[in-house]
Enzyme design. Sequence first.
Site, PDB file in Angstrom:
ATOM      1  CE  LYS A 146     -26.164  -5.479  36.086  1.00 49.27           C
ATOM      2  NZ  LYS A 146     -25.810  -4.170  36.649  1.00 49.27           N
ATOM      3  CE  LYS A 178     -35.131 -10.774  46.757  1.00 50.23           C
ATOM      4  NZ  LYS A 178     -33.854 -10.307  47.309  1.00 50.23           N
ATOM      5  CE  LYS A 224     -36.537  -3.151  37.855  1.00 46.95           C
ATOM      6  NZ  LYS A 224     -35.325  -3.139  38.507  1.00 46.95           N
TER       7      LYS A 224
END
Length: 336
Positions: A116, A198, A201
């Site tokens: 992150k 996979k 979004k």
Amino acid sequence: MEEIKKKIMLSGIQPSGDLHLGNYLGAVKNWGARAEEFDCYYFMADLHTLTVRQDPKMLRRRSLEQLAQYIACGIDPEKNVLFLQSHVHEHAELGWILNCYTMFGELSRMTQFKDKCAKNADNINGGLFTYPSLMAADILLYQADYVPVGEDQRQHCELTRDIAVRFNNIYGETFKVPEAYVPKAGARVMGLGNPTSKMSKSDPNGCVFLMEKPEDIARKFKRAITDSDTENCVRFDQANKPGVSNLMNIYSAVTGKSFEEIEKEFAGCGYGVFKPAVGDAVIETLRPIREEATRLLNDKAYLCSVYTEGAQKASFIARKTLRKVYKKVGLVEKPF
Ligand code: TRP
């Protein structure tokens, strides 16, 4: 007859994105049935979501939308405790305490923190760093036995165990030491645009969202990448035909048919017949979910009653653990 106490299962879901077919077939579809075996707590981890900058309106809307979608996917609020993390203030309070029992070195080693940081170089805030101690608080407050999480959260669960053991060693038995529960895999759904990664979004064209309109779903399936082999034949072959195999996987998950049955059903038909058929089957599977979620979203009073009751039940348990912790660490008992 003596009542057998069910084991406690708890999981948090960040309301940071819309649920998609991969989430549903791979996981959420099976969650409703767990309530038979476990006492289940599910919450929207809205406080965790704040570690990355959010549009306030969107966050508020998503929190309720996700709640509605989970209920529509079969998580019955009568049988599960559903709530918003920020409504149970004990999470933040225990989170603070546990920060004091989590080492700088441990937090620095978290791979999600490092990822992150790389992605949000302009907003590496304290919350991002201490995210795992809040997550530990989420779990330990409820004396959870099992924490169903994806592979990416396993390290946070391990740290939670370390924190629990450390605390128990200093102050005596306080927290149940929880176990990560990596559920039997549901279908592994890959992206329609790229069948080797996979469904996510981050690739909206290859991703089918639960709330999407039927015509958009149909279009996405028609455009799904099939394989550039010359055989144009519906046959399961993960290595050489990942696109067709992914569609077969999806079709199998929504119809319950085996690969063999699917191959028979579409024998002699090309991809031009198969792809829209998968689209139609998905549309029919998602239709009742979308309709129910929409109905719930229009019934704000009902949703409010669900998360109010959920927060009350959760808080009742959380309060007991927090009181015990405050006492053990030496805080003066609150007079009111
Ligand atoms: N970190 C989890 C995720 O991103 C969400 C989460 C927050 C969670 N608190 C939790 C999961 C407690 C399990 C238990 O997926």
